[in-house]
Design an enzyme around this catalytic site. Structure first.
Site: not given
Ligand code: TA6
Length: 305
Positions: A68, A97, A171, A216, A275
């Site tokens: 994270r 990932r 991301h 988002d 991103e």
């Molecule tokens: O990139 C944005 C997103 O797709 C959000 O919708 C949010 O869920 C985030 O990524 C994080 O996703 P994750 O699967 O890493 O918790």
């Protein structure tokens, strides 16, 4: 690992969190770190600047889980898997990932930047595969360059006989001092899908994106530079992209952040994800024998008011 790919005094390999292999970079131009798990950049701090990436202190570091913060590589689908064959229980944001990558080369540039090249072993050779044979013929290579500028490229080659469609994104969790005083510039006039409003298509009317609650949004069909203005730190983070037609902007806000157990309690106030990607209608369809490379370059400037 270190004997094969370390660079004396500049790139050191060691065991990081969760027993996963980590590379640490220390040069005149930057300090940085990355994990082979996910080909995941976890830190980049150019000389004279504060760290540019947010990394949660509560992150998982384990096979099958994403780190994270830093820069997760989203591939070969974005979000819930909607493209191609949905069988199995595909993880959100693809498998790149969640898996270990292999290093294939390291070097140092004339300007003192450390370059690292990694490749993702074919997913059908992995023991924890969901049934996603549609991607077996894709080969992914990630190039990272840690210098005054951070450069990343994801090169994908179709070794098969049929065209294959995939999505992708870097991301990136960019560190900001105060999300409520942060603006994202460079998206005016661009259409986006508003995930917090049932994915309705909207157009960015304001000059800047601001953050008063969860944001988002995949912005589509856009290719220009995007800038994060971290007003509380008087710092701008500039993201340039090549062969990337989407930009996803995400901050979870207080309520959604509270549901993310691997995020620091106040973490959402201190990052914005911007991103570089190709998602939704910008997904890449790669004909047999072809290679597509998406890249981004991140730079930082301080300013005084
Ligand atoms: O990139 C944005 C997103 O797709 C959000 O919708 C949010 O869920 C985030 O990524 C994080 O996703 P994750 O699967 O890493 O918790």
């Amino acid at each position: 690992m270190h004997n094969d790919f370390g660079i004396k005094d500049k790139l050191v390999f060691a065991t990081g969190h969760g027993g996963l292999t980590m590379g640490t970079i220390n040069t005149d131009v930057c300090t940085a770190s990355f994990y082979l798990h996910g080909a995941h950049v976890t830190n980049w701090q150019p000389a004279g600047h504060e760290p540019v990436l947010y990394l949660s202190t509560r992150s998982n570091y384990a096979p099958g889980k994403a780190i994270r913060g830093g820069i997760p590589i989203i591939w070969p689908w974005f979000g819930a898997k909607t493209i191609g064959d949905p069988k199995g229980s595909p993880p959100a944001h693809g498998f790149a990932r969640n898996r270990p990558w292999d290093i294939i080369a390291t070097s140092i540039s004339d300007g003192g930047a450390v370059r690292v090249t990694l490749t993702l072993p074919p997913q059908h050779e992995s023991s924890d595969k969901p049934c996603l044979d549609e991607f077996n013929d894709l080969r992914a290579v990630c190039e990272m360059e840690f210098g005054e500028t951070l450069r990343m490229a994801l090169q994908v080659t179709n070794t098969g006989a049929e065209a294959i469609t995939y999505e992708q994104a870097f991301h990136s969790y960019f560190a900001v001092s105060d999300i409520s005083k942060t603006q994202v510039q460079g998206l005016k006039g661009i259409d986006y899908l508003d995930k917090v409003d049932s994915f309705k298509q909207k157009t960015q009317k304001d000059d800047v994106v601001t953050f008063n609650s969860e944001v988002d949004r995949p912005y589509l069909d856009c290719s220009g530079a995007v800038t994060i203005d971290d007003k509380a730190s008087q710092r701008k983070i500039i993201i340039n992209r090549d062969h990337s037609n989407s930009v996803i902007v995400w901050n979870p806000g207080l309520e959604t952040a509270a549901k993310l157990s691997d995020l620091d309690a106040d973490g959402w106030q201190h990052f914005v994800c911007v991103e570089a990607g190709n998602v939704a209608k910008n997904a890449v369809t790669l004909p047999p024998g072809n290679t597509h490379t998406m890249s981004m370059a991140v730079s930082v400037i301080k300013y005084a008011i």
